[in-house]
Design a protein around this motif. Sequence first.
Motif, short mmCIF file in Angstrom:
data_model
loop_
_atom_site.label_atom_id
_atom_site.label_comp_id
_atom_site.label_asym_id
_atom_site.label_seq_id
_atom_site.Cartn_x
_atom_site.Cartn_y
_atom_site.Cartn_z
N SER A 232 15.68 -0.64 -2.62
CA SER A 232 15.55 -2.03 -2.19
C SER A 232 14.16 -2.15 -1.62
CB SER A 232 16.57 -2.34 -1.09
OG SER A 232 16.05 -3.36 -0.29
N GLU A 233 13.41 -3.17 -2.06
CA GLU A 233 12.01 -3.17 -1.65
C GLU A 233 11.88 -3.39 -0.15
OE1 GLU A 233 14.01 -5.69 -2.62
OE2 GLU A 233 12.72 -6.12 -4.32
N VAL A 234 10.84 -2.75 0.39
CA VAL A 234 10.61 -2.84 1.82
C VAL A 234 9.97 -4.18 2.13
CG1 VAL A 234 9.33 -1.86 3.71
CG2 VAL A 234 10.27 -0.39 1.95
N MET A 235 10.50 -4.82 3.13
CA MET A 235 9.89 -6.10 3.49
C MET A 235 9.61 -6.13 4.98
SD MET A 235 12.34 -8.52 1.45
CE MET A 235 13.55 -7.70 2.41
N LEU A 236 8.48 -6.66 5.31
CA LEU A 236 8.15 -6.79 6.72
C LEU A 236 8.48 -8.18 7.22
CD1 LEU A 236 4.91 -4.76 7.07
CD2 LEU A 236 6.99 -4.55 8.43
#
Lengths: 489, 713, 102, 173, 521
Positions: B34-38
């Motif tokens: 799952s893509e990392v999101m800030l």
Amino acid sequence: MSEFYTSTDHFVLIPAIMLALFGCATLLFDFLVPHQRRFLLVIALAGLAFTGYGLWQQQAYLSSTGFAELSAFNGVVTIDGFALFFNWMFLLAALIMVLVSYKYLEVEGEHHGEYYALVLFAQCGMFFLAAGTDLVTLFVGLELMALCFYIMVGFLRGEKRSNEAAMKYLLLGAFSSGFLVYGFSVLYGMAASTKLTDVAAAVAARQAWDPMVFLAVATTSVGLLFKISAVPFHMWAPDAYEGAPTSVTAYLSVASKAASLAFLMRIFWVYPGPLAAAREVWEPLLIVVAIATLTVGNFAAINQTNVKRLLAYSSISHAGYMLLGLIAGNDTGIKGVAVYVLVYTFMNMGAFMVVIALRRKEIIGEDLDDFAGLAHRSPVYAGLMLLFLLSLAGIPPTAGFIGKYYIFLALMETGHYALAVLAVLFAGVALYYYFKIVRSMFVREAVEKTPLASSFGLRLALGASGLLTLVIGIYPEPFLRLAQTSLMR
Amino acid sequence: MNFLDLIWLIPLFPLAGAAAMLFLGRKLDPQPPSEVMLAPDLAAEHGGHPHGGHHHGGAGKFIVSLLCPGTVLLSLIFSIGAAWQLSQLPDRVHQVVKFTWLAGLPFQTASGEMARFTADWGFLLDPLSAVMILVVTGVGFLIHVYSIGYMAHDNGYYRFFGYLNLFVFFMLTLVLANNYPLLFVGWEGVGLCSYLLIGFYFHKKSAADAGKKAFIVNRVGDSAFILGMLLTFAVFGTGRFLDINAAIGAGQFHAEQGFGILTAIAILFFIGATGKSAQFPLYTWLPDAMEGPTPVSALIHAATMVTAGVYMVARSAPLFQLTPNAGMIVATVGAFTAILAASIALVQYDIKRVLAYSTVSQLGYMFLALGVGAYWVAVFHLFTHAFFKALLFLGSGSVIHAMSGEQDMRRMGGLKDKIPVTHWTMWVGSVAIAGIPGFAGFFSKDEILWQTWSAPGGSTLLWGVGIATAAMTAFYMWRLMNMTFYGRSRVAPEAEAHIHESPRTMTVPLVALAAGSVLVGWLGTPKVWNLTGIFHGFENWLAPVFAAAHESGEHAHHDASIEWLLMGLSVGLAVAGIALARWFYHVNPSIPDALEARFKPFHTVLSRKWYVDEIYDFLFVNGLSKGGGSAMASFDQRIVDGGVNGAGWLTRFSSRLSIWWDTWIIDGAVRFTAFTVKLLSYPMCLLQTGRVQTYALFMVAGILVFFGYYMAR
Amino acid sequence: MHPITPLHYLLLSAALLLIGTLGVLIRRNIVVVLMSIELILNAVNINLIAFSNSLGNINGQVFAIFVIAVAVAEAAVGLGILLALFRNRATVLADEIDLLKW
Amino acid sequence: MLTDTLLFYTFAVMVLSGGILTITRRNAVHSAISLIVSLLGVAGLYLLQRAEFLFVVQIILYVGGIMLLFLFVIMLVNLDEAARERQFHGQWALALACVAGVALQIGYVVWRGAGSFQIAAATPAAPDPAAATGNTERLADVLFSEYLLPFELASVLLLVAVVGSVVMAKRRL
Amino acid sequence: MDQHLLSIVLFTPLVGLAVLLLIPSRAVTAIKVWANVAAFIGFLVSLPLVTRFDRTAGGFQFVERADWIPALGVKYFLGIDGISLLLIMLTTVVGFLAILSSWNAITERVKQYYAMFLLLQTGMLGVFMALDFFLFYVAWEVVLVPMYFIIGVWGGPRKLYAAIKFFLYTLAGSVLMLLGILTLYFQHYQQFGFFTFEISELMKLSLPLGIQQWVFWAFFLGFAIKVPMFPFHTWLPDAHVEAPTAGSVVLASVLLKMGTYGFIRFSLPLLPEASIHQTIVRVLIVLSLIGILYGALVSLMQKDWKKLVAYSSVSHLGFCTLGIFALNPNGLAGSVLQQVNHGISTGMLFLVIGVIYERRHTREISEYGGLAHVMPVFATVFAIAMLSSAGLPLLNGFIGEFTILQGAFEANRVWAAFAVLGIIFGAAYLLWLYQRTMLGQVTNAKNLGLPDLSLRELAVFVPLIAWAFWIGVYPKPYFDILEKPVQQIVERVRPDYYQGKAPAVARSPLLPAAASVSNHE
């Protein structure tokens, strides 16, 4: 030989004679051939060796003949297991002391023949403290020892603190011994004799709470308790210990205490124990004193920053433990005291030896900060110090635990449960301040990097004490048997 | 081959699949889990629903899509085989014990003899569990297939399937277990999987919270279940179903009128069930659970897991037979939950929430049936419900899929022609749930109502509640249909653009389930229809399980006329509901708003879900402080702060208290001692004035004390 | 006029003992403190002699001799130390030597 | 008897007054003088108790020896400013109280058990020992038979005292 | 071989220590390698204990008996039964893993560090093997010193406070325990005329209830502080938070078990009447229950990751003591098993913390979040650890807790009801922790680049995970090992337990009659 001086007298007296002779020898040698300190050391050691030989012969004689005791000079001095045991202790202490002193005195710049002479003379006095069975003998012996210590404490004559310590020690010492001998005079008055046996008989003859007996007890115990630095007669100890040359402090804290304890036991308990009959009179007093001693010793030690002073207070609390053994008063208790003295000799001298090792030119090395980071600079010394401290705190498997173990057991046996609980709890408190030293040795960073002042003698003595502290802790069997045989008559 | 002895394999296939996913998954499906999101704001739009286009990504993904449904299919085959072979057995019971799993030591039962605290790793196949495994594997398989399409573009594809397989494994363990502890294993396991799957989009805070809420609410139920089990052991000395039934059958225990120890067991079990099967008061987690991907809602929160409670109570039927009071409680709670949830469903706009509340309501029906002692009916309804509710959820999923993630029905409408398959299948489902004769829902629901009326445990009141619920059900289902598929489109133009029928992997299961929703009902036709054989198949099939139940449950036969009458009544109400819904939301859409305006407070109460969440909020979380605010939001807020649903407020208070206690009282005592020691040590040092004569004075003082002691003596 | 009993001597010596004690406690001048200690030892001697006489036992007198010897020795060493101290500190006042404390 | 009584009280007064003066005189020299007085009183008591030898020892050793020692020291460390100093320790009141307390207690003890302090000869009606042999001979007999060892020990003690005072007093060894 | 097996196991670490001291401090790698090797050997030599252990035989096995200090009647007396066996295996395994885990964590005074660990290892093993009370006490105290240094030298900012607190607390307890021991010792002397510390001998004592109670409380202080039971637990969080990872692991996994083991091995068999005595049991149970709930509640509020786990230990150990003082087979067996479980799962949790701490050097929970994105493997491992700690079926925790609950329930249903609450909270704080640290978005840029588990780190976890699953799925062997010893203890405390209820009710008020008590009041 004339009936003045029989062969028995001679045989019994050998150790004392040796000590006195070699004492004079050192004096003379130093006078005739000055600045040959190495030889002074050798002479002193030789003296101790001969003394040991004499003691050994007496030990052998007693065990071979199976006599319980051997008394001489129509009964003013008696060699028995008790006396021998304690004399061995004194000897060990003196040996260690002499070994470590050499380098130390060099550093202090006060290296003189008198020093060794005084050590030997003090030994001589102690011999009679342990062996004397006559009020006069004991009194003179005590004074002999005391005088030597007054002088040794003040041996660094250039040092203000040393003078002060000596002065205080002398004033209070003389003061207390005044009371002691006053008590003796009363005892004499009761018995019309100065022999302990007669005195014992006389005291036993009177009923327990006889005022005269009490007068004797009260005044005598002042002097005795003073010497073992029990509260409230302890206050000389911290000052004297701090001011005295460290080697002397070590010796004082161990030998003098042991000798005075022997004296105390001679008077209060061990056969013929003049005051043994008046137990119910002095036991409560001693209990109070013991509690006070433990409390003051441990509490006051908590925020000391000078290690010598800290150890001084701790030695006060150890006196309290020894008193507890005396209070219990059964065989276990007395054996306990003996064992305690044994282990205390090694661990306490060991601790002081590390302090000595830290004393260098321009570095006092007595402060907690001087211990900082010792673990890096010289892990061995740090490790040994740790060992000694653990032992002092009574953590198994170190010698200290064995000593405390006996004390506790004795208390439980005689039903002094409250005292036992108090005693163990104070062990916790003690741990706290001992570990202040551990902390600064192992956790804090080193402040100065000057190498330690160590000599062969020091290393030898230190190693030996360390080893013994550990061995007694792990395999105390032989030592216990020694105490056993020496004390049970 | 002998499927009966291989039933222990049935759960293992999915487990293997799950294991494979856990260990090899990342190899097969290399894209990041799952893509990392800030930026948190990204989270919202990343609802996780695939946006348009559907091409399978890579061979790895393909393998996954073969493997995982494959394992379930395998289980399905074995289940069918086993079920068939079971039907051949005279007593229709088969038990397979692999090894002693929980090998506890001896203990004393309540009656005093020694027993061993053990539980097998053993499986029991009887008609009841047979039905369950068929449902689980069958519906489960269809939903797996559906997911292939639905999740095609989601990250953690393999993870999703892994969890799904794991779930199937636990569910099968649950229904196949031959003793309570092992059942509990599955019980907890499915709870875990539901946690994992609800929180599948674990970057979505709401999702994670919902997952946690579900798990912990379930834990509350579970603790009651544990106590029930322990009490069972204490009473029966064993946890095996057959042994317990035997003990009861042997007449060692008698029906309890008051609240005896058996009632205690029964009630504890039921509390456990309310947790898992979302009954009042523990149902609040289920609507939140809709945060999960739709297939999950369909499989776990409609078809299978939530029915575990029903299954467990049915499994304990002999026990409940002996405890009428417990039964009454079950019936009451069931009925109440049914109408409560239905009423809430009336006004919801989120398509999935409507279905969620409808599920709660339907489960209420099942418990109603259980409560009145009509166990087979409950299971029958469970069976039919599995089909049409799964269908409805998948359908809604398909709608949402088409609407690119839109869930609010107010922005739908007129989708009928755009996604015909979905529309027709959902139409079937709605008819079925509404209870139109000929469709599955009708048969089961009608039987429940009839039993409620006629069974000794039942009563007119309960029947009334039931039938009212039926009417509501019809209404809100068709409200949903109307708002979604009929009338003019209210779809946002940009979404309008790419509304599309779902891929075949999704529509095929829909059709299959639709077929089921029509047919399965015919297995249990009303007695008055006087059909025989297969048409009473279900009851006969389950007869041996509930034999005990039946003797007692066999009630004085009412005359057929009443049954016809009631049947007609319910059908009539259903039709009325449908008509009303059509009139409101199709013919004349202004009415609802008018009504809403008229009965504003009532509407609010409903749309606020009877304020149950707020009440919990108030009771447990910390309502005392802030009452207002968006209910759910504040609720979750409090949960998160409080740390735990339920005891949040209490917890925070008490743990603050205990920390305070730690630092001030306990440590305080210690520190105080230390402090006093230090404090005492100063004066003791200060005594050491350095003045030699002070020392002498102390010595004299000592002498003073000595003499004083002599005088004081 | 009643005869003189050992009790009188006992009380006398006790009195002298206490006077000496008092001296030790209150005099700042260390020399005088040492003198007070001499007083204490003399008190002891009075005791010993009294007992010795009334018991018709000579040992007490011998004891007294030793006490005197000890007194001499202590006085000598004490004064020696006092000199050393005086050399470093230029004071003989007991309460001014308090480097070591606490 | 009467003379004895009178003498006893005279000497007692000497002893006590001398003692009190010793610890109260401002000037150390005066203290020393009054100490001599007190010691002489003690010597007198020795005489009363038929301890002639000790009487002599007391006179020669104490009054002759120790006092000289004291006086030397007093000269060495010139005590003029010391004399100008405050003489009494700050704690004097407290000390006085304590000592008074002890005095009372001892008094109580003695009064309580006056009987137990009545020492009588183990062998009643001892013939006047002075008549038989001189006090000194008997002393010598005991000293050199029974107390030979302490006697020797005392010699060591004195040696130590000498060494000690030398070590302490000498500027450099 | 067999008759010296225990000594070999006991002294292997010590030999390793001796060798270690010969390695120069500069050769850091060599030291690390050797320490690991030594610890691993220590594990290997302990394996025969399992293979040769006879499950069917009661009593002690591999017994080793020699005079040590005859003057005191002290013997060098080793021997193990099932209970000790499990704890010993736990010690050897966890000890090795702890050493392995600190490869990178420790950079300074490496030699001293590993030396301390090896010493600690021997001490702990001694505690679990000793059948002579004196030997036990010595081992018990030996453990303190190295732990003090591990915390005090390699610990966190408040390490000194924590270390001395740990030391003083435990010492205070143990010295009082010593008095209890001495009482028994002396009593035995009075009754049989010779001094001994042997458990088997002391068990022959017939003591009046009064003395038994006093001794019990003395022991209680020693053990309860170590466990730690409720009001004595405050040293634990500090010690854990400040200690280095490996230290925490050993502390939680093994050291705490010394207390519970003490209860099982000494309090119960030596003081049966006192142990069954109403007030004592009530007090201990109540304290355990308070501990369970209280630890859980406090964990909920922790901001510090490690402190949270530390408090969770209080809760779990509460279960263990609860099981012990249910005084029935399942309670005891469950308790022992739970001790092992706690060793495994909490050990894992601390290792998890260690892993993340090595990367980020903070334990503030708020610093983390969304790690599952960055370190998926790590997240999985953490999840398993967490679930096993929360008592999820098929993992070890469940077996232990469930069995304990059964025992408690049998003893008194209300207790069980309270204990169950603890399970709920357990789920709560662990899930919440997991969610705050692992789930959600990565809110903290610092966490972005974190590397996932290295092979070495994984190697530390894998055995524990495997073990957790083993106990969870097939615990039968463990119960087999435990059955005999537990039976002996129970029969010692309640001689007629195995004859069934009738007498039991008469004897002990612990078992309410079936109908009278209902468990939801």
